[in-house]
Design an enzyme around this catalytic site. Structure first.
Site, mmCIF file in Angstrom:
data_model
loop_
_atom_site.group_PDB
_atom_site.id
_atom_site.type_symbol
_atom_site.label_atom_id
_atom_site.label_comp_id
_atom_site.label_asym_id
_atom_site.label_seq_id
_atom_site.Cartn_x
_atom_site.Cartn_y
_atom_site.Cartn_z
ATOM 1 N N GLU A 121 -4.178 -4.315 -4.314
ATOM 2 C CA GLU A 121 -3.952 -2.912 -4.668
ATOM 3 C C GLU A 121 -4.412 -2.650 -6.106
ATOM 4 O OE1 GLU A 121 -2.644 0.091 -3.379
ATOM 5 O OE2 GLU A 121 -3.109 -0.907 -1.504
ATOM 6 N N CYS A 139 0.834 -1.203 0.000
ATOM 7 C CA CYS A 139 0.000 0.000 0.000
ATOM 8 C C CYS A 139 0.869 1.253 0.000
ATOM 9 C CB CYS A 139 -0.931 0.004 1.204
ATOM 10 S SG CYS A 139 -1.988 1.468 1.266
#
Length: 227
Positions: A204, A135
């Site tokens: 993601e 992230c």
């Protein structure tokens, strides 16, 4: 080469796919549909609440004071500064703080946050750290790419500036260093760390896709079609 660099090398395909995603490219040049950005705002707001909880869990598992303190600082900063940024973005797109709080997680957001929290709770610190690494590093790299593609100011410029800021880059550098320390201290966990990193990197990419396509729960779509 540090283990964090090794993880990035193994995830090159996913990193390249993120950089090529239309959400990323269109946000960079300012042409991204506002509806897609509103979905991202709502879902990332919900994601960040669990991201902060994840760091709080990691802090509780840390065995050295500096790591414990920094993990708790990250959790506090996310709940404060980054959530404030999302609320200010949201106001510009007709979304109130109440709208953000009332939003429902999409299947992708639910899958991602559940994975992070479950990994942080059930697995060793090193594996939890590897799970959150995509992230931070992903947003730093995506924003850097956006900054290179951007041509002048537009409504999404504050997003790019936030994730290319010195403060954010420094936070990612700390995360990368923590991944390396964990891998050095626990070589037997490197395989599990790599697997956690890969899963989060996949999620993601799925998060960008979710926002761009306006993902819904199948039941919500079915209900709308009946009406």
């Amino acid at each position: 080469m540090g283990f964090s660099d090794h993880l990035l090398e193994t995830g090159t395909d996913l990193w390249d796919a993120q950089l090529r995603h239309p959400f990323v490219r269109e946000l960079a040049d300012g042409s991204l549909d506002e509806a897609a950005f509103r979905v991202w705002l709502e879902q990332d707001y919900l994601y960040l609440l669990d991201y902060a909880r994840t760091f709080a869990i990691l802090g509780a598992k840390a065995t050295d004071e500096p790591t414990m303190a920094h993990c708790f600082e990250v959790a506090t900063a996310v709940v404060g500064e980054e959530m404030d940024l999302h609320r200010s973005f949201a106001a510009e797109y007709g979304l109130t703080a109440a709208d953000l709080a009332a939003a429902r997680k999409t299947p992708t957001c639910e899958a991602y946050t559940s994975f992070l929290l479950r990994t942080a709770r059930e697995r060793p610190l090193a594996v939890g750290v590897a799970a959150v690494y995509p992230c931070g590093q992903g947003y730093a790299d995506v924003a850097e790419e956006m900054a290179e593609l951007a041509d002048g100011r537009h409504s999404y410029t504050p997003f790019i500036r936030k994730y290319t800021s010195d403060a954010f880059v420094e936070s990612v550098a700390w995360m990368r260093e923590l991944v390396d320390r964990c891998a050095e201290a626990h070589p037997s966990l490197r395989g599990e760390m790599a697997a956690a990193f890969r899963r989060s990197a996949e999620l993601e990419y799925a998060f960008w896709e979710m926002a761009y396509t306006g993902e819904e729960w199948p039941s919500e779509r079915a209900s709308a079609e009946v009406v």
